[in-house]
Design an enzyme around this catalytic site. Structure first.
Site, PDB file in Angstrom:
ATOM      1  N   GLU A  37       0.517  -1.111  -0.349  1.00  0.00           N
ATOM      2  CA  GLU A  37       0.098  -0.076   0.056  1.00  0.00           C
ATOM      3  C   GLU A  37       0.736   1.445  -0.124  1.00  0.00           C
ATOM      4  OE1 GLU A  37      -3.301   0.391  -0.715  1.00  0.00           O
ATOM      5  OE2 GLU A  37      -4.035  -2.039  -0.439  1.00  0.00           O
ATOM      6  N   TYR A 120      -6.908   5.931   4.955  1.00  0.00           N
ATOM      7  CA  TYR A 120      -7.067   4.868   3.586  1.00  0.00           C
ATOM      8  C   TYR A 120      -6.206   3.674   3.600  1.00  0.00           C
ATOM      9  CZ  TYR A 120      -5.922   1.779  -0.710  1.00  0.00           C
ATOM     10  OH  TYR A 120      -5.178   0.966  -1.120  1.00  0.00           O
ATOM     11  N   ASP A 138      -9.381   5.351  -1.317  1.00  0.00           N
ATOM     12  CA  ASP A 138      -8.391   6.265  -2.607  1.00  0.00           C
ATOM     13  C   ASP A 138      -9.197   6.810  -3.072  1.00  0.00           C
ATOM     14  OD1 ASP A 138      -9.284   4.197  -3.564  1.00  0.00           O
ATOM     15  OD2 ASP A 138      -7.168   3.399  -4.099  1.00  0.00           O
TER      16      ASP A 138
END
Length: 361
Positions: A37, A120, A138
């Site tokens: 991520e 997020y 996102d």
């Protein structure tokens, strides 16, 4: 506004048949999800794949990330840019080692409190790795929801993001939190795309979409235009001596903080000004060659660069990187070209000029 609960079943069915095979989706441990991520922020999926495999191969655990020397860490990140991302990862890893035995705890608030992790990323780790019902909203998800709801609010506003996060929170299906978050992200990446027309005919939510119903897909999402970039002129120097080349370390704060760079100066210098600067460093120039102009764009600044390659006589031993009593003039020191490629990270901003290290002139 579309009733979002109606999106859950068709979206998960679509995801089950269309989800991409990605290395971080195999064995989605908290660490692997976290690394992926952070890498995926402002970087394309295809570009991230080899970096992820290399990084996990070199640093397979939180503890090894915490203990990695900074130069090695930055070299592993080379090419991904935004180097504070990996620095913050290491800060977070050290906290996890000191306070949680080197493991990511299944606690959303703790995850969110770690350096470099926002709502997020915390939601992605919590839902994908731990199955917790937390949203992961996102840019892809903001675009999908804006079009679904035909919502013209500015998605860059935190209040708008929080509203969408709350809406997703309320519809996350029991037992499939990670899949549902990823299905929204995947839909935005593959179908409800950001550039050009969305592929509405392939979308499982086509009949539910408010923007599609009125043909206004390309008007959404709305976001504040970015501020105009500041233009800076720089003169970049490729200083070489036989098999050695000059580097300099940037200040610990600010743009490209703490990274190694090619020596450079503000403004556009002419040959005489460059030679005067080189002599001020205690170096003896042999030959100078003007290099092609180049440009590099940062988020808020744009560098317009002029370049010069300067061959110099052998520097004093104290100016070599490996010398125990290294002395630097204006931060400049010399390293072997091979060592520079293998050990030292040079930001992509200088990529137009680093190739000249390998040329003799």
């Amino acid at each position: 506004m579309v009733y979002l609960q109606e999106t859950v079943t068709p979206l998960l069915a679509w995801y089950d048949g269309h989800a991409r095979v990605l290395p971080w989706r195999e064995h989605p441990s908290p660490y692997r999800v976290w690394v992926s991520e952070i890498m995926l922020q402002q970087t394309r999926v295809e570009a991230v794949k080899p970096y992820f495999e290399r990084f996990i191969g070199e640093l397979p655990s939180i503890r090894e990330l915490a203990e990695a020397p900074e130069d090695r860490l930055l070299k592993l990140w080379e090419g991904l840019g935004y180097y504070n991302r990996v620095r913050n990862m290491q800060k977070a890893a050290r906290i996890l080692v000191e306070e949680y035995g080197g493991e990511m705890p299944a606690d959303y608030d703790v995850i969110l409190s770690l350096p470099g992790i926002g709502s997020y990323t915390a939601g992605a780790i919590a839902s994908i790795a731990f199955g917790m019902s937390r949203p992961a909203v996102d840019g892809n998800v903001l675009r999908v929801l804006s079009r679904l709801e035909k919502n013209y609010e500015d998605i860059l506003k935190q209040s708008v993001r929080r509203k969408f996060e709350q809406e997703v929170q309320e519809i996350i299906p029991e037992g499939r939190a990670g899949d549902f978050n990823q299905s929204l992200i995947e839909l935005g990446a593959l179908v409800c795309v950001p550039n050009g027309a969305p592929r509405c005919g392939e979308c499982p939510l086509e009949k539910l979409c408010g923007a599609h119903a009125e043909g206004v897909e390309l008007e959404l999402p709305k976001k504040t235009p970015p501020a105009k970039r500041k233009i800076e002129d720089r003169t970049v120097l490729v200083l070489v001596s036989d098999n050695k080349a000059a580097l300099r370390k940037r200040p610990a704060k600010g743009l490209l903080a703490g990274l190694y760079e090619l020596p450079n100066l503000e403004g556009r210098l002419d040959r005489e000004e460059v030679l005067a600067f080189v002599k001020e460093q205690g170096l003896s120039p042999i030959r100078i060659q003007e290099l092609p102009a180049a440009k590099h764009i940062f988020s808020h600044i744009e560098w317009h660069m002029a370049g010069y390659a300067v061959k110099v006589e052998e520097p004093e031993p104290e100016q070599f990187a490996e010398h125990p009593g290294r002395r630097e003039k204006d931060g400049i020191f010399f390293v072997e070209k091979r060592q520079m490629e293998e050990t030292f990270l040079i930001p992509a901003a200088f990529s137009a000029y680093t190739r000249y290290f390998r040329e003799r002139f």
